[in-house]
Enzyme design. Structure first.
Site, short mmCIF file in Angstrom:
data_model
loop_
_atom_site.label_atom_id
_atom_site.label_comp_id
_atom_site.label_asym_id
_atom_site.label_seq_id
_atom_site.Cartn_x
_atom_site.Cartn_y
_atom_site.Cartn_z
CE LYS A 114 -4.24 -1.64 0.17
NZ LYS A 114 -5.30 -1.27 -0.80
CE LYS A 221 -10.20 -5.01 -4.07
NZ LYS A 221 -9.99 -3.83 -3.21
#
Length: 336
Positions: A114, A221
């Site tokens: 991240k 997703k």
């Protein structure tokens, strides 16, 4: 995004009959939270999960409910593989904490790091990615995820700074499709592929990013896209390589992602489905934790004792049940 409403909707009473709301602590802060709440329930096909992030409005959250109903009430597509290679996920931690995070993902050969965290700097990102490269050596694969946190010029500068660490790809470096298109043109000489996530799952038209030539691959997703069947349709329509990722789900939600990854026609990248390693608790005695860098495809057995042990407060349970009812009404209106 097209119609994602299951036909027909199961009765709301059937959905709520087995509903449990859990609050699972995380081992490290992720997306600004330290506890992950989820509403889980059982359908004819097995346990399923409704866990849109709390800040999402009912219209967006209703798509997650459609996914949960699809997984609980509809058989999954035929699986083309029985196990899925997964990546390690490194939150926006300090560089000294990187080895400890990576240790939670035994056997993984890829790390998603991240970056562009609010309140941090590019120097923080560089230090974190450098720490991953140092821990894994030249053979490890590193991908970064900015969650759309950079503008065009910031993204170009960041990729220039991070490219020496041999990036597999950069996920959603900018928020908007035109920015991704221009960035992809600017950084072509760096040989850093661009992946789209939010530009797919939060878009009215999830195929627009592919038509615009704004990405080299998609991150998909199952829950935000309306379920396994709808996500598979999007991947096939885009005609781009895909990576299946999670939304910090319980092992139930991860099993939904694994069903999607197993059904893809081709799967050339490790998937972001190892995130149960970021949870300090789960709803099953056999959580979907990476073993030798992979996870098995299949349903999970939910443990009633764990549902009770990690039950959310009565106030939070009422909040989630009310949210589910509102989202059900959204789906019901859409199916009329």
């Amino acid at each position: 995004m097209g119609d994602v409403t299951p036909h027909p909707l199961p009765p709301l009473s059937d959905v709520l009959a087995s509903a449990h709301v859990v609050a699972l602590p995380l081992v490290t802060r992720f997306r600004g939270v330290t506890v992950r709440e989820a509403l889980v329930f059982e359908g004819p096909e097995g346990w399923t999960e409704f866990s849109p992030f709390v800040e999402y409005d009912d219209a967006e959250a209703a798509t997650w409910l459609a996914a949960a109903l699809d997984f609980g009430w509809t058989a999954t597509p035929a699986a083309q593989r029985t196990s899925i290679q997964v990546n390690a996920t490194v939150p926006a931690v300090a560089e000294d904490d990187v080895p400890g995070v990576l240790a939670r993902f035994p056997g993984c050969r890829t790390a998603k790091v991240k970056v562009a965290e609010r309140g941090q700097t590019l120097a923080d990102d560089v230090a974190r990615v450098r720490a991953v490269r140092a821990a894994w050596g030249p053979e490890g694969r590193i991908r970064i995820d900015a969650n759309g946190g950079w503008n065009l010029d910031e993204a170009e500068q960041a990729l220039h700074a991070l490219a020496p660490f041999d990036l597999e790809y950069a996920e959603q470096p900018c928020a908007r499709v035109p920015e991704l298109t221009e960035l992809r043109r600017r950084v072509a000489y760096m040989d850093v592929p661009i992946a789209a996530d939010e530009s797919v799952r939060k878009a009215t038209d999830p195929l627009a990013v592919a038509r615009a030539g704004a990405a080299d691959l998609l991150v998909v997703k199952a829950a935000p896209l309306g379920g396994v069947h709808r996500a598979l349709e999007i991947v096939r329509g885009a005609g781009l390589p895909a990576v299946v990722s999670s939304a910090l789900d319980t092992s139930i939600g991860l099993s939904m992602g694994l069903a999607l990854a197993a059904s893809l026609d081709t799967l050339d990248y490790d998937c972001g489905l190892g995130t149960a390693a970021l949870l300090a608790a789960d709803v099953t005695r056999d959580p979907l934790l990476p073993q030798d860098g992979s996870l098995p495809v299949g349903r999970v057995a939910v443990d009633p004792d764990l549902l009770r042990a990690h039950a959310a407060s009565s106030e939070r349970s009422a909040w989630w049940r009310s949210r589910l009812e509102r989202c059900y009404s959204v789906l019901e209106a859409g199916s009329g």
